[in-house]
Design an enzyme around this catalytic site. Structure first.
Site, PDB file in Angstrom:
ATOM      1  CB  THR A  14      -2.902  -2.239  -3.815  1.00 14.35           C
ATOM      2  OG1 THR A  14      -2.388  -2.558  -2.641  1.00 14.35           O
ATOM      3  CG2 THR A  14      -2.696  -3.420  -5.037  1.00 14.35           C
TER       4      THR A  14
ATOM      5  CG  ASN B  89       6.619  -1.204   2.860  1.00 15.07           C
ATOM      6  OD1 ASN B  89       7.185  -0.983   1.924  1.00 15.07           O
ATOM      7  ND2 ASN B  89       6.555  -2.479   2.908  1.00 15.07           N
TER       8      ASN B  89
ATOM      9  CB  SER C 296      -3.687   2.801   2.113  1.00 11.83           C
ATOM     10  OG  SER C 296      -4.271   1.872   2.496  1.00 11.83           O
TER      11      SER C 296
ATOM     12  CB  THR D 144     -22.364   2.211  -4.798  1.00 14.94           C
ATOM     13  OG1 THR D 144     -23.166   2.071  -5.848  1.00 14.94           O
ATOM     14  CG2 THR D 144     -22.614   2.876  -3.668  1.00 14.94           C
TER      15      THR D 144
ATOM     16  CB  CYS E  41       6.465 -18.143   3.431  1.00 17.15           C
ATOM     17  SG  CYS E  41       7.109 -18.680   5.005  1.00 17.15           S
TER      18      CYS E  41
HETATM   19  N1  PLP Z   1       2.416   0.703  -0.459  1.00 16.48           N
HETATM   20  C1  PLP Z   1       3.197   0.773   0.767  1.00 16.48           C
HETATM   21  C2  PLP Z   1       4.355   1.259   0.789  1.00 16.48           C
HETATM   22  C3  PLP Z   1       2.685   0.013   1.949  1.00 16.48           C
HETATM   23  O1  PLP Z   1       3.262  -0.052   2.914  1.00 16.48           O
HETATM   24  C4  PLP Z   1       1.415  -0.797   1.717  1.00 16.48           C
HETATM   25  C5  PLP Z   1       0.822  -1.695   2.721  1.00 16.48           C
HETATM   26  O2  PLP Z   1       1.555  -2.377   3.373  1.00 16.48           O
HETATM   27  C6  PLP Z   1       0.610  -0.742   0.261  1.00 16.48           C
HETATM   28  C7  PLP Z   1       1.424   0.175  -0.745  1.00 16.48           C
HETATM   29  C8  PLP Z   1      -0.678  -1.370   0.197  1.00 16.48           C
HETATM   30  O3  PLP Z   1      -1.429  -0.766   0.720  1.00 16.48           O
HETATM   31  P1  PLP Z   1      -2.991  -1.058   0.694  1.00 16.48           P
HETATM   32  O4  PLP Z   1      -3.083  -2.148   1.751  1.00 16.48           O
HETATM   33  O5  PLP Z   1      -3.747   0.277   0.830  1.00 16.48           O
HETATM   34  O6  PLP Z   1      -3.262  -1.506  -0.698  1.00 16.48           O
END
Ligand code: PLP
Length: 379
Positions: A74, A153, A201, A239, A330
């Site tokens: 994010t 996702n 991530s 940090t 929701c």
């Molecule tokens: N982008 C995608 C495609 C994701 O599936 C997710 C998490 O669900 C994110 C971004 C967000 O990831 P993070 O939890 O590292 O901010």
């Protein structure tokens, strides 16, 4: 009797691997220096961070100087979208309606800036973006950033990175891809690609939560969002999350080492579940791109036909000890289909469940899952 914790939600987050826990706990016990300190203890921490940067860069076939640690995908995504307008003269962002909310909500926020144009590409009923629309939009002479996720996702759809990269390159557009779902499951050769920015991530590939990275192509320069102590070569002050970075390195090392075997396990699990659903629930349908070359091996989105037990299917599975994700959100007390399912015009009467796997799942677990589905949907 309920199953004992069957986890089919690895697209939400993954289980920490023993080797990750081991390397993190060793670091927690032995490293304490601030990586910015010049004394020995600080320099040892710094060395660990730079070693991890090298490992991530190696996996991506990128240069060490192109990797910046962040707190999550994010944050990486926010950096690119927000800073490309300020620093790269971007006047238009082209994205899609099926991106993760961290892209879509950031774009909504940026849209308040009236001089920015945002275009959302059309997607078809499988969730494939309209590549010819992208080509046509890019032919217009407007400084542009294209931001499209590598693996979706919810649907598991895989973007044709090469094709989008070539279109961006031949039209002088910047290209960002959110690769949160694809790190560890795909090979990358960023040095030979037309990708300018890529976000990852750790918790999506069996690393810890709260640590991620951003790849920024060497000739592309944006300014930081977080200013202060000038860490990460002044790209991200604060940090460093030393233990998270070490855990992320262990996770990527493990993913690289076991790449082929994990891929084959994922592929077998997915086709087994697909086959069994086809057999036991012939009216169920699969969402996303049907061509398996454009499907990630770890996500299977299934829509079950209307049934009195449907709306609670994810909760009922949870009662059986099985974690999955429902394709709904929701909002203000009412349950509505996710923005991705809405964008592909999924039938709102059907109940969509996202099953997502890791190499830690087994065929026996798939059988238990099917039995639980049969039990719930036949009662
Ligand atoms: N982008 C995608 C495609 C994701 O599936 C997710 C998490 O669900 C994110 C971004 C967000 O990831 P993070 O939890 O590292 O901010």
């Amino acid at each position: 009797m309920a199953n004992k914790d069957l986890y089919f939600d690895s697209a939400a987050t993954t289980v920490l691997l023993p080797e990750v826990i081991e390397s993190m706990s060793h670091a927690l016990q032995t490293l304490h220096g601030n990586p910015s300190s010049v004394h020995t203890s600080g320099r040892i921490s710094r060395t660990k961070i730079e070693q991890a940067r090298k490992t991530i860069a190696h996996y991506l076939n990128a240069s060490i100087g192109e990797i910046f640690f962040t707190s999550c995908a994010t944050e990486s995504n926010n950096m690119v979208l927000r800073r490309s307008i300020k620093d790269l003269g971007v006047k238009r962002i082209i994205s899609s309606p099926i991106e993760h909310h961290c892209i879509l909500h950031t774009l909504e926020d940026l849209e308040k800036n009236e001089s920015l144009q945002i275009e959302y590409l059309n997607v078809d009923s499988e969730g494939t973006i309209d590549y010819s629309q992208l080509e046509q939009l890019l032919s217009e002479d407007i400084p542009t950033l294209v931001s499209l996720m590598h693996v979706n996702n919810e649907l598991g759809n895989v973007l044709d990175l090469e094709k989008v990269g070539e279109l961006c390159s031949s039209n002088n557009a910047f290209f960002h891809t959110d690769a949160a779902q694809s790190i560890g499951k795909f090979k990358f050769n960023l040095s030979q690609s037309n990708v300018h920015f890529l976000s990852g991530s750790a918790h999506k590939f069996h690393g810890p939560k709260g640590i991620g990275f951003l790849y920024i192509e060497g000739n592309t320069s944006i300014s930081p969002i977080l200013t202060g102590g000038a860490q990460e070569r002044n790209m991200r002050s604060g940090t460093e999350n030393l233990y998270g970075i070490i855990g992320m390195e262990a996770a990527i090392t493990s993913a690289e080492k076991n790449f082929e075997s994990r891929l084959s396990i994922l592929g077998e699990l997915k086709s087994s579940l697909k086959e069994k659903i086809n057999h036991c629930f012939p009216d169920a349908t699969f969402n996303g791109i049907h061509n398996s070359n454009f499907q990630s091996p770890h996500i299977l989105s299934v829509s079950f036909p209307p049934h009195p037990k449907n709306s609670m299917l994810d909760f009922s599975l949870d009662m059986e000890g099985i974690a999955v994700s429902g394709g709904s959100a929701c909002a203000s007390g009412s349950v509505k289909a996710s923005h991705v399912l809405e964008a592909i015009n999924a039938d709102p009467e059907r109940k969509t469940i996202r099953f997502s796997f890791s190499h830690l799942n087994t065929e026996n677990e798939i059988q238990s899952l099917i039995q639980s589905l049969q039990k719930i949907l036949s009662s």
